[in-house]
Design a protein around this motif. Structure first.
Motif, mmCIF file in Angstrom:
data_model
loop_
_atom_site.group_PDB
_atom_site.id
_atom_site.type_symbol
_atom_site.label_atom_id
_atom_site.label_comp_id
_atom_site.label_asym_id
_atom_site.label_seq_id
_atom_site.Cartn_x
_atom_site.Cartn_y
_atom_site.Cartn_z
ATOM 1 N N LYS A 135 39.283 117.502 49.146
ATOM 2 C CA LYS A 135 38.178 116.564 49.267
ATOM 3 C C LYS A 135 38.611 115.349 50.075
ATOM 4 N N TYR A 167 37.418 111.188 50.847
ATOM 5 C CA TYR A 167 36.630 110.054 50.375
ATOM 6 C C TYR A 167 36.815 108.889 51.344
ATOM 7 N N GLU A 174 32.986 105.340 49.562
ATOM 8 C CA GLU A 174 32.682 106.387 48.587
ATOM 9 C C GLU A 174 33.536 106.245 47.334
ATOM 10 N N LEU A 175 34.811 105.885 47.500
ATOM 11 C CA LEU A 175 35.660 105.647 46.332
ATOM 12 C C LEU A 175 35.070 104.551 45.457
ATOM 13 N N LYS A 176 34.637 103.465 46.090
ATOM 14 C CA LYS A 176 34.084 102.338 45.343
ATOM 15 C C LYS A 176 32.764 102.693 44.657
ATOM 16 N N GLN A 177 31.995 103.558 45.273
ATOM 17 C CA GLN A 177 30.685 103.913 44.731
ATOM 18 C C GLN A 177 30.766 104.994 43.662
ATOM 19 N N LYS A 178 31.661 105.956 43.838
ATOM 20 C CA LYS A 178 31.678 107.150 42.988
ATOM 21 C C LYS A 178 32.405 106.942 41.661
ATOM 22 N N PHE A 179 33.445 106.097 41.660
ATOM 23 C CA PHE A 179 34.311 105.983 40.489
ATOM 24 C C PHE A 179 34.235 104.590 39.858
ATOM 25 N N THR A 180 34.525 104.555 38.557
ATOM 26 C CA THR A 180 34.556 103.282 37.829
ATOM 27 C C THR A 180 35.718 102.431 38.317
ATOM 28 N N ASP A 219 41.247 109.718 37.731
ATOM 29 C CA ASP A 219 39.828 110.052 37.911
ATOM 30 C C ASP A 219 39.601 110.786 39.229
ATOM 31 N N VAL A 220 40.281 110.364 40.278
ATOM 32 C CA VAL A 220 40.110 110.999 41.584
ATOM 33 C C VAL A 220 40.738 112.398 41.580
ATOM 34 N N ASP A 278 38.509 114.726 39.784
ATOM 35 C CA ASP A 278 37.313 115.034 40.554
ATOM 36 C C ASP A 278 37.584 116.165 41.548
#
Length: 444
Positions: free
Chosen positions: A148, A150, A154-160, A204-205, A208
């Motif tokens: 994948k 990112y 996208e990292l900032k938007q997708k994960f806490t 988390d990444v 994913d």
């Protein structure tokens, strides 16, 4: 009259210079604000206690108590100004290709390390240009369920988002004290910092993307280039076991102290892995690989970031197969206030403070000594703000006499392991020196 007891007229400035110990030995390349490279000779003279007494006319009452092989921490040297982009001018530059610079202990007195005061440890040349909007992080590898990519957005938007104060320390911090000497940057005490980092959890990444059951390690790759300029070579590509990678406090970070990470510390994206050598926290991060074996990237093989698996005699050659990868860093402490070289009035309490850290463990106690380790008194110790953050300590001392003194700090971890008072076991690369930090004081 004994020659070391003669009164000699000296100025307070001379005494201050004789006591200061924030510089480094040798010839240090300097990076100037005009980006010119120049080499300035630096000198560090170690003054024996007798010589120091002759200079100041002071009594050195505790001189016989110094352990064998140790010298007074009273030092004299010259300091050369240096400026690195985004960094305080007070950092001591050890190398300019690649750029490496350490922070004098007194500049680390803040509970949260200022970005401009964080040390610089580079293995290669930072990227010449950074396009934040198009920065892409790739996650792949034999043990990744898929590959994948990112963007930073996208990292900032997708994960806490998470923020932790994490201590990072170069594995070679303290290398300058090893004898026989070890090759590499001659760090004294300043290759350590504990700023606040913000990003997303590495775990988390990785989850994913998907982690196969046979995953053993992760490794990183950054956009810095090899010192030779050869595009086929990586400057550094290290990693950690998958169990370490999945700990909550490990981050893929884009911010330090609520601002962009300084360029020299990995802007716009880096790994932050606490408790282990800072070399596992890759800068200018562009790729992470999930491996089915121990990562075999640049500077994973012996002797880099490895120590003898069993203790060895100083100076001995150690075969590559007898070297083990450094994992958690050892218990350590640092005196950050006052600056070494304090001239203190005997009638007043001497206030001293600093930080302590313990790799993957917690610091349980800090003790200080003003009589070369004969006796120790407990310092007040704070709890860490989160796991893998350093802990702050403070204390006061009432000196019994006038003269030259040293304040030593010794921390103990949650397993009951304490710092040694002198250099720990020798190793070929000069890693993991966690001997007690020492502060010189002239009591008048």
């Amino acid at each position: 009259m004994n020659p070391t007891q003669r009164k000699v007229a000296v100025s307070p400035a001379q005494v201050q210079s004789a006591l200061s110990n924030d510089s480094n030995i040798g010839t240090s390349p300097i990076v100037s604000s005009s980006h010119e490279r120049r080499v300035l000779s630096r000198r560090r003279f170690l003054l024996g206690l007798g010589t120091f007494g002759a200079l100041t006319g002071a009594q050195t009452l505790l001189a016989p108590l110094l352990p064998s092989g140790m010298i007074s921490s009273a030092l004299a040297q010259t300091n050369s100004p240096a400026t690195i982009i985004g960094k305080s001018a007070g950092l001591v530059v050890l190398n300019d290709r690649p750029i490496n610079a350490e922070t004098p202990a007194h500049m680390l007195d803040d509970n949260i390390t200022k970005a401009e005061n964080m040390f610089v440890r580079n293995n290669g040349i930072p990227p010449a240009s950074i396009d934040v909007a198009n920065w892409v992080l790739t996650i792949e590898g034999e043990s990744a369920k898929e590959s994948k990519q990112y963007t930073l957005a996208e990292l900032k938007q997708k994960f806490t988002h998470h923020s932790y104060q994490i201590t990072l320390e170069c594995g070679g911090n303290g290398r300058a004290e090893f004898s026989p000497g070890a090759k590499g940057n001659q760090w004294t005490t300043g290759a350590v910092a504990c700023p606040k980092w913000t990003g997303v959890r590495l775990a988390d990444v990785l989850k994913d993307v998907g982690i196969k059951d046979d995953a053993v390690y992760i490794g990183y790759y950054g956009k810095d280039t090899h010192i030779s300029g050869d595009p086929t070579k990586d400057a550094i590509s290290r990693g950690v076991p998958i169990s370490k990678a999945l700990e909550d406090e490990n981050l893929i970070a884009w911010a330090m102290n609520d601002a962009d990470i300084p360029i020299m510390n990995g802007h716009p994206l880096r790994l932050v892995i606490g408790g282990w050598p800072a070399s596992t926290s890759g800068k200018w991060l562009e790729r992470i690989v999930i491996r089915d074996r121990v990562h075999d990237g640049a500077k994973m093989a012996a002797p880099a970031y490895r120590v003898p698996c069993e203790p060895v005699a100083p100076g001995i050659e150690v075969a590559a197969e007898d070297m083990c990868i450094i994992h958690a860093m050892p218990i350590k402490s640092l005196i950050t206030y006052p600056k070494s070289g304090e001239i203190h009035e005997k009638e007043n309490q001497f206030v001293v403070r600093g930080h302590a850290w313990a790799g993957d463990k917690v610091v349980s106690d800090v003790h200080i000594s003003a009589d070369f380790g004969q006796t120790w008194q407990s310092a007040s110790l704070e709890k860490p703000v989160n796991r893998n953050a350093w802990q702050h300590w403070h204390s006061q001392i009432q000196f019994p006499n006038k003269g030259y003194f040293e304040v030593w700090a010794k921390a103990t971890d949650s397993d009951g392991v304490s710092q040694p008072m002198i250099l720990p076991g020798w190793n070929p690369k000069g890693y993991l020196n966690n001997a007690c930090h020492r502060l010189a004081v002239q009591v008048v």
